[in-house]
Design a protein around this motif. Structure first.
Motif, PDB file in Angstrom:
ATOM      1  N   ALA A  10      -6.895  15.764  19.967  1.00 52.71           N
ATOM      2  CA  ALA A  10      -7.154  14.572  20.666  1.00 52.71           C
ATOM      3  C   ALA A  10      -7.738  14.449  21.481  1.00 52.71           C
ATOM      4  O   ALA A  10      -7.390  15.285  22.587  1.00 52.71           O
ATOM      5  N   THR A  11      -9.516  14.041  22.310  1.00 56.09           N
ATOM      6  CA  THR A  11      -9.780  14.502  23.548  1.00 56.09           C
ATOM      7  C   THR A  11     -10.153  13.067  23.880  1.00 56.09           C
ATOM      8  O   THR A  11     -10.319  12.496  23.700  1.00 56.09           O
ATOM      9  N   LEU A  12      -9.752  13.237  24.861  1.00 60.02           N
ATOM     10  CA  LEU A  12     -10.134  11.294  25.749  1.00 60.02           C
ATOM     11  C   LEU A  12     -11.241  11.935  27.427  1.00 60.02           C
ATOM     12  O   LEU A  12     -11.978  13.154  27.248  1.00 60.02           O
ATOM     13  N   LYS A  13     -12.364  10.541  26.758  1.00 65.68           N
ATOM     14  CA  LYS A  13     -13.029  10.575  28.471  1.00 65.68           C
ATOM     15  C   LYS A  13     -12.853   9.154  28.749  1.00 65.68           C
ATOM     16  O   LYS A  13     -12.572   8.191  28.283  1.00 65.68           O
ATOM     17  N   VAL A  14     -12.973   9.671  30.015  1.00 63.65           N
ATOM     18  CA  VAL A  14     -12.154   8.034  30.802  1.00 63.65           C
ATOM     19  C   VAL A  14     -13.254   7.575  31.731  1.00 63.65           C
ATOM     20  O   VAL A  14     -13.492   8.728  32.589  1.00 63.65           O
ATOM     21  N   CYS A  37     -10.468  14.799  29.308  1.00 62.52           N
ATOM     22  CA  CYS A  37      -9.075  15.655  28.873  1.00 62.52           C
ATOM     23  C   CYS A  37      -9.116  16.200  27.600  1.00 62.52           C
ATOM     24  O   CYS A  37      -9.343  15.549  26.404  1.00 62.52           O
ATOM     25  N   GLN A  38      -8.556  16.755  27.771  1.00 63.67           N
ATOM     26  CA  GLN A  38      -6.840  17.119  26.015  1.00 63.67           C
ATOM     27  C   GLN A  38      -5.886  16.144  26.802  1.00 63.67           C
ATOM     28  O   GLN A  38      -4.368  16.021  26.777  1.00 63.67           O
ATOM     29  N   ALA A  39      -5.552  15.370  24.626  1.00 62.65           N
ATOM     30  CA  ALA A  39      -4.530  14.795  24.999  1.00 62.65           C
ATOM     31  C   ALA A  39      -2.859  15.584  23.854  1.00 62.65           C
ATOM     32  O   ALA A  39      -3.195  16.541  23.246  1.00 62.65           O
ATOM     33  N   LYS A  40      -2.062  15.612  25.042  1.00 62.00           N
ATOM     34  CA  LYS A  40      -1.089  16.633  24.025  1.00 62.00           C
ATOM     35  C   LYS A  40      -0.391  15.168  22.884  1.00 62.00           C
ATOM     36  O   LYS A  40      -0.058  15.596  21.587  1.00 62.00           O
ATOM     37  N   SER A  41      -0.355  14.213  23.591  1.00 58.28           N
ATOM     38  CA  SER A  41       0.609  13.294  22.413  1.00 58.28           C
ATOM     39  C   SER A  41      -0.869  11.709  22.571  1.00 58.28           C
ATOM     40  O   SER A  41      -0.957  11.900  24.525  1.00 58.28           O
ATOM     41  N   LEU A  42      -0.625  10.811  21.791  1.00 55.90           N
ATOM     42  CA  LEU A  42      -1.232   9.370  22.131  1.00 55.90           C
ATOM     43  C   LEU A  42      -0.536   8.654  21.388  1.00 55.90           C
ATOM     44  O   LEU A  42      -0.435   8.875  20.248  1.00 55.90           O
ATOM     45  N   ARG A  43      -0.026   7.480  21.533  1.00 59.76           N
ATOM     46  CA  ARG A  43       0.685   6.716  20.817  1.00 59.76           C
ATOM     47  C   ARG A  43      -0.652   4.544  21.581  1.00 59.76           C
ATOM     48  O   ARG A  43      -0.334   4.125  22.561  1.00 59.76           O
ATOM     49  N   ALA A  44      -1.084   4.876  20.548  1.00 57.84           N
ATOM     50  CA  ALA A  44      -1.384   2.904  20.451  1.00 57.84           C
ATOM     51  C   ALA A  44      -1.027   1.908  20.183  1.00 57.84           C
ATOM     52  O   ALA A  44      -1.257   2.052  18.762  1.00 57.84           O
TER      53      ALA A  44
END
Length: 147
Positions: A10-14, A37-44
């Motif tokens: 997963a990659t992020l644009k912020v 940035c790159q996410a190591k983990s993500l929980r929504a």
């Protein structure tokens, strides 16, 4: 059978508001490529608040959704050149585009979340890549949706 989505890349644009939320902070623009940035983990987690509209002696429950709320929890890698991205932005409104598969081109695997950066912790462990743990409270004054 559908192929499961593995969010390991997963990659992020912020994008962030221009100042800390003071009640009438400017809403950030669409996520920019200047913060990636790159996410190591993500929980929504998104929930809908409801009210009961059932009438007296009704045999079924009738509910009405009133608003959505939730949180986005991220563990992101810290860039060695730019340093922590979220740590100086606690209290800022943010928009985060999550590209779940990291491919950048599949629209169904992209979700944009709107919220307020409420908590940041930095993790430094010898021999490992430094990370930021970030909690974003979804919604916020000025946003009309959580995503």
């Amino acid at each position: 059978m559908p192929t499961p989505l593995l969010a390991s890349d997963a990659t992020l644009k912020v994008s962030f508001g221009t100042d800390a939320q003071t009640g009438a902070s400017p809403v950030p623009a669409s996520p920019s490529t200047s913060y990636q940035c790159q996410a190591k983990s993500l929980r929504a987690s998104v929930q809908a608040s409801t009210i009961d509209l059932s009438v007296l002696c009704s045999t079924i429950v009738e509910t009405l959704a009133t608003r959505k709320t939730g949180s986005l929890e991220l563990e992101v890698y810290i860039d060695k050149t730019n340093g922590p991205l979220f740590q100086p932005k606690v209290g800022y409104l943010t928009k985060i585009e999550v590209d779940l598969d990291g491919a950048g081109s599949v629209g169904a695997n992209k979700i944009t979340y709107n919220g307020l950066v409420t908590d940041v912790a930095i993790n430094e462990t010898p021999g490992e890549v430094a990370t930021e743990n970030v909690t974003i409270s979804l919604g916020g004054f000025g946003f009309s949706t959580v995503y």
